[in-house]
Design a protein around this motif. Structure first.
Motif, PDB file in Angstrom:
ATOM      1  N   GLY A   1       6.193  15.054  -5.550  1.00 40.58           N
ATOM      2  CA  GLY A   1       5.747  13.806  -6.145  1.00 40.58           C
ATOM      3  C   GLY A   1       6.814  12.723  -6.112  1.00 40.58           C
ATOM      4  O   GLY A   1       8.009  13.006  -6.166  1.00 40.58           O
ATOM      5  N   VAL A   2       6.362  11.491  -6.015  1.00 40.88           N
ATOM      6  CA  VAL A   2       7.243  10.331  -6.005  1.00 40.88           C
ATOM      7  C   VAL A   2       6.718   9.301  -7.001  1.00 40.88           C
ATOM      8  O   VAL A   2       5.519   9.238  -7.269  1.00 40.88           O
ATOM      9  N   PRO A   3       7.614   8.466  -7.547  1.00 46.21           N
ATOM     10  CA  PRO A   3       7.166   7.414  -8.464  1.00 46.21           C
ATOM     11  C   PRO A   3       6.418   6.337  -7.684  1.00 46.21           C
ATOM     12  O   PRO A   3       6.808   5.990  -6.559  1.00 46.21           O
ATOM     13  N   ALA A   4       5.352   5.839  -8.274  1.00 45.77           N
ATOM     14  CA  ALA A   4       4.542   4.839  -7.581  1.00 45.77           C
ATOM     15  C   ALA A   4       3.872   3.916  -8.589  1.00 45.77           C
ATOM     16  O   ALA A   4       3.849   4.190  -9.788  1.00 45.77           O
ATOM     17  N   LYS A   5       3.344   2.827  -8.049  1.00 42.11           N
ATOM     18  CA  LYS A   5       2.513   1.920  -8.843  1.00 42.11           C
ATOM     19  C   LYS A   5       1.237   1.665  -8.061  1.00 42.11           C
ATOM     20  O   LYS A   5       1.193   1.830  -6.838  1.00 42.11           O
ATOM     21  N   VAL A   6       0.204   1.266  -8.773  1.00 41.14           N
ATOM     22  CA  VAL A   6      -1.056   0.910  -8.140  1.00 41.14           C
ATOM     23  C   VAL A   6      -0.889  -0.487  -7.548  1.00 41.14           C
ATOM     24  O   VAL A   6      -0.509  -1.433  -8.253  1.00 41.14           O
ATOM     25  N   LYS A   7      -1.138  -0.620  -6.242  1.00 42.43           N
ATOM     26  CA  LYS A   7      -1.016  -1.923  -5.578  1.00 42.43           C
ATOM     27  C   LYS A   7      -1.962  -2.920  -6.231  1.00 42.43           C
ATOM     28  O   LYS A   7      -3.071  -2.574  -6.638  1.00 42.43           O
ATOM     29  N   GLY A   8      -1.482  -4.146  -6.323  1.00 41.23           N
ATOM     30  CA  GLY A   8      -2.319  -5.211  -6.877  1.00 41.23           C
ATOM     31  C   GLY A   8      -2.234  -5.313  -8.386  1.00 41.23           C
ATOM     32  O   GLY A   8      -2.873  -6.172  -8.985  1.00 41.23           O
TER      33      GLY A   8
ATOM     34  N   GLU B   1      -5.360  11.759   0.184  1.00 39.79           N
ATOM     35  CA  GLU B   1      -6.037  11.049   1.266  1.00 39.79           C
ATOM     36  C   GLU B   1      -6.038   9.552   0.991  1.00 39.79           C
ATOM     37  O   GLU B   1      -6.257   8.748   1.867  1.00 39.79           O
ATOM     38  N   ASN B   2      -5.803   9.175  -0.258  1.00 38.33           N
ATOM     39  CA  ASN B   2      -5.914   7.793  -0.701  1.00 38.33           C
ATOM     40  C   ASN B   2      -4.530   7.161  -0.840  1.00 38.33           C
ATOM     41  O   ASN B   2      -4.099   6.839  -1.928  1.00 38.33           O
ATOM     42  N   LYS B   3      -3.829   6.966   0.264  1.00 37.34           N
ATOM     43  CA  LYS B   3      -2.463   6.461   0.232  1.00 37.34           C
ATOM     44  C   LYS B   3      -2.390   4.944   0.175  1.00 37.34           C
ATOM     45  O   LYS B   3      -1.348   4.388  -0.129  1.00 37.34           O
ATOM     46  N   ASP B   4      -3.485   4.258   0.485  1.00 35.28           N
ATOM     47  CA  ASP B   4      -3.448   2.807   0.611  1.00 35.28           C
ATOM     48  C   ASP B   4      -3.382   2.054  -0.712  1.00 35.28           C
ATOM     49  O   ASP B   4      -2.974   0.903  -0.730  1.00 35.28           O
ATOM     50  N   ASP B   5      -3.787   2.690  -1.808  1.00 35.99           N
ATOM     51  CA  ASP B   5      -3.810   1.955  -3.067  1.00 35.99           C
ATOM     52  C   ASP B   5      -2.574   2.200  -3.931  1.00 35.99           C
ATOM     53  O   ASP B   5      -2.468   1.657  -5.023  1.00 35.99           O
ATOM     54  N   LEU B   6      -1.611   2.991  -3.432  1.00 41.82           N
ATOM     55  CA  LEU B   6      -0.384   3.252  -4.176  1.00 41.82           C
ATOM     56  C   LEU B   6       0.827   2.804  -3.371  1.00 41.82           C
ATOM     57  O   LEU B   6       0.841   2.881  -2.151  1.00 41.82           O
ATOM     58  N   GLU B   7       1.843   2.343  -4.095  1.00 40.32           N
ATOM     59  CA  GLU B   7       3.085   1.904  -3.465  1.00 40.32           C
ATOM     60  C   GLU B   7       4.248   2.629  -4.130  1.00 40.32           C
ATOM     61  O   GLU B   7       4.398   2.570  -5.357  1.00 40.32           O
ATOM     62  N   GLU B   8       5.042   3.320  -3.341  1.00 38.75           N
ATOM     63  CA  GLU B   8       6.196   4.029  -3.884  1.00 38.75           C
ATOM     64  C   GLU B   8       7.210   3.017  -4.420  1.00 38.75           C
ATOM     65  O   GLU B   8       7.435   1.976  -3.811  1.00 38.75           O
TER      66      GLU B   8
END
Length: 92
Positions: free
Chosen positions: A22-29, A48-55
Motif C-alpha cells: 500500500g501507498v499513501p494517496a488522495k482522491v483526484k479532484g 483496477e481503478n488506478k485513475d481516480d487516485l494519486e499517490e
C-alpha cells in the motif's frame, strides 16, 4: 472472527500499508494546493481503478491525517487467516 485495531501512530500505519504493497494517496479532484483532499491507502497491484487516485508523500498524507484528527482502523488478518487489506479512517 478477526479483530480490528485502531491507531494514529504513523510508523504503525506505514508498516501495515507497506507490508501489503500500500501507498499513501488522495482522491483526484479533491482538495487544492493547501489541502490534500480525501485520503486513501492505495494498493496499486490489487486495483483496477488506478485513475481516480494519486499517490502522495507520506509526509503530506500524515499532515492531513493529523489535521483532521483521524485514526486508522485496520485488520491484520481476515477471518480465514489470510492477510487483510481492510482499513478505514475514523474520527479520534
Amino acid at each position: 472472527m478477526s479483530a480490528s485495531k485502531q491507531t494514529h501512530d504513523h510508523e504503525e500505519i506505514k508498516r501495515w500499508a507497506s507490508a501489503r504493497g500500500g501507498v499513501p494517496a488522495k482522491v483526484k479532484g479533491t482538495g487544492n494546493t493547501n489541502d490534500e483532499g480525501v485520503l486513501r491507502i492505495h494498493f496499486p497491484e490489487n486495483s483496477e481503478n488506478k485513475d481516480d487516485l494519486e499517490e502522495i508523500p507520506w509526509e503530506d498524507f500524515f499532515e492531513k491525517f493529523d489535521e483532521e484528527q483521524l485514526d486508522f482502523l485496520y485488520q491484520e488478518k481476515k477471518a480465514d487467516g489470510e492477510v487483510s487489506t481492510f482499513h478505514k479512517f475514523v474520527n479520534r
